[in-house]
Design a protein around this motif. Structure first.
Motif, PDB file in Angstrom:
ATOM      1  N   GLN A  39       0.719  -1.116  -0.146  1.00  0.00           N
ATOM      2  CA  GLN A  39       0.003  -0.008   0.111  1.00  0.00           C
ATOM      3  C   GLN A  39       0.911   1.103  -0.063  1.00  0.00           C
ATOM      4  O   GLN A  39       1.656   1.493   1.021  1.00  0.00           O
ATOM      5  N   ALA A  40       0.850   2.016  -1.114  1.00  0.00           N
ATOM      6  CA  ALA A  40       1.423   3.320  -1.160  1.00  0.00           C
ATOM      7  C   ALA A  40       0.703   4.272  -0.621  1.00  0.00           C
ATOM      8  O   ALA A  40      -0.342   4.187  -0.428  1.00  0.00           O
ATOM      9  N   PRO A  41       1.244   5.463  -0.288  1.00  0.00           N
ATOM     10  CA  PRO A  41       0.439   6.535   0.414  1.00  0.00           C
ATOM     11  C   PRO A  41      -0.601   7.234  -0.721  1.00  0.00           C
ATOM     12  O   PRO A  41      -0.282   7.136  -1.823  1.00  0.00           O
ATOM     13  N   GLY A  42      -1.700   7.092  -0.145  1.00  0.00           N
ATOM     14  CA  GLY A  42      -2.972   7.454  -0.839  1.00  0.00           C
ATOM     15  C   GLY A  42      -3.408   6.753  -1.838  1.00  0.00           C
ATOM     16  O   GLY A  42      -4.485   6.962  -2.782  1.00  0.00           O
ATOM     17  N   GLU A  89       8.744   3.454  -7.722  1.00  0.00           N
ATOM     18  CA  GLU A  89       7.026   3.151  -7.593  1.00  0.00           C
ATOM     19  C   GLU A  89       6.935   1.917  -7.005  1.00  0.00           C
ATOM     20  O   GLU A  89       5.770   1.650  -6.662  1.00  0.00           O
ATOM     21  N   ASP A  90       7.983   1.201  -6.335  1.00  0.00           N
ATOM     22  CA  ASP A  90       7.664  -0.032  -5.543  1.00  0.00           C
ATOM     23  C   ASP A  90       7.710   0.626  -4.171  1.00  0.00           C
ATOM     24  O   ASP A  90       7.614  -0.381  -3.035  1.00  0.00           O
ATOM     25  N   THR A  91       7.884   1.787  -3.575  1.00  0.00           N
ATOM     26  CA  THR A  91       7.729   2.275  -2.189  1.00  0.00           C
ATOM     27  C   THR A  91       6.284   2.366  -1.735  1.00  0.00           C
ATOM     28  O   THR A  91       5.316   2.617  -2.357  1.00  0.00           O
ATOM     29  N   ALA A  92       6.276   1.640  -0.836  1.00  0.00           N
ATOM     30  CA  ALA A  92       5.042   1.009  -0.131  1.00  0.00           C
ATOM     31  C   ALA A  92       5.327   0.779   1.348  1.00  0.00           C
ATOM     32  O   ALA A  92       6.368   0.299   1.448  1.00  0.00           O
ATOM     33  N   VAL A  93       4.276   0.380   1.833  1.00  0.00           N
ATOM     34  CA  VAL A  93       4.189  -0.466   3.091  1.00  0.00           C
ATOM     35  C   VAL A  93       3.869  -1.800   2.541  1.00  0.00           C
ATOM     36  O   VAL A  93       2.814  -1.869   1.864  1.00  0.00           O
ATOM     37  N   TYR A  94       4.594  -2.889   2.931  1.00  0.00           N
ATOM     38  CA  TYR A  94       4.501  -4.395   2.304  1.00  0.00           C
ATOM     39  C   TYR A  94       3.967  -5.169   3.445  1.00  0.00           C
ATOM     40  O   TYR A  94       4.421  -5.229   4.699  1.00  0.00           O
ATOM     41  N   GLN A 117       7.970  -0.923   5.790  1.00  0.00           N
ATOM     42  CA  GLN A 117       8.125  -0.009   4.808  1.00  0.00           C
ATOM     43  C   GLN A 117       9.281  -0.369   3.990  1.00  0.00           C
ATOM     44  O   GLN A 117      10.271  -0.601   4.311  1.00  0.00           O
ATOM     45  N   VAL A 118       9.015  -0.182   2.739  1.00  0.00           N
ATOM     46  CA  VAL A 118       9.856  -0.335   1.738  1.00  0.00           C
ATOM     47  C   VAL A 118      10.123   1.169   1.049  1.00  0.00           C
ATOM     48  O   VAL A 118       8.961   1.681   0.369  1.00  0.00           O
ATOM     49  N   THR A 119      11.222   1.815   0.861  1.00  0.00           N
ATOM     50  CA  THR A 119      11.324   3.058   0.196  1.00  0.00           C
ATOM     51  C   THR A 119      12.331   2.695  -0.813  1.00  0.00           C
ATOM     52  O   THR A 119      13.639   2.528  -0.344  1.00  0.00           O
ATOM     53  N   VAL A 120      12.222   3.381  -1.967  1.00  0.00           N
ATOM     54  CA  VAL A 120      13.151   3.350  -3.340  1.00  0.00           C
ATOM     55  C   VAL A 120      13.293   4.839  -3.536  1.00  0.00           C
ATOM     56  O   VAL A 120      12.526   5.219  -3.883  1.00  0.00           O
ATOM     57  N   SER A 121      14.586   5.063  -3.513  1.00  0.00           N
ATOM     58  CA  SER A 121      14.945   6.487  -3.814  1.00  0.00           C
ATOM     59  C   SER A 121      15.466   6.397  -5.381  1.00  0.00           C
ATOM     60  O   SER A 121      16.102   5.490  -5.727  1.00  0.00           O
ATOM     61  N   SER A 122      15.194   7.448  -6.089  1.00  0.00           N
ATOM     62  CA  SER A 122      15.666   7.729  -7.311  1.00  0.00           C
ATOM     63  C   SER A 122      17.014   8.161  -7.553  1.00  0.00           C
ATOM     64  O   SER A 122      17.533   8.376  -6.791  1.00  0.00           O
TER      65      SER A 122
END
Length: 122
Positions: A39-42, A89-94, A117-122
């Protein structure tokens, strides 16, 4: 009752890898299918991957096919999600879930972990 605990999330650069784990509380874990959702924010929670109790059947969302691999070790009561070639775009809570049968719909799952939480930075 099955308790699930996810781990392995974190911050990673685009193109990197992470492996998520889902530890189950019961020895009967092998009788449950396991799924990963995110689930990504929003946004609404969406299906990522699922695996049958034996591990013989797997399903993947098109967005992760070829990059993510779901697996399980029933001897350790643990499931995994190997994530390679990560994108922002894979950034989300898994979340991992357990269900009686392998399914791709969120409402088919009976038990859920708290998420990682998984956060992928560009």
């Amino acid at each position: 009752q099955v308790q699930l605990v996810e781990s392995g999330g974190g911050l990673v650069q685009a193109g990197g890898s992470l492996r998520l784990s889902c530890a189950a509380s019961r020895r009967t874990f092998s009788t449950y299918a396991m799924g990963w959702f995110r689930q990504a924010p929003g946004k609404e929670r969406e299906f990522v991957a699922a695996i049958s109790g034996s591990g013989g059947t797997t399903y993947y969302a098109d967005s992760v096919k070829g990059r993510f691999t779901i697996s399980r070790d029933n001897a350790k009561n643990t499931g995994y999600l190997q994530m390679n070639s990560l994108k922002p775009e894979d950034t989300a809570v898994y979340y991992c879930g357990a269900a009686k049968l392998v399914r791709v719909r969120e409402y088919d799952y009976d038990y859920w972990g708290q998420g990682t939480q998984v956060t992928v930075s560009s």
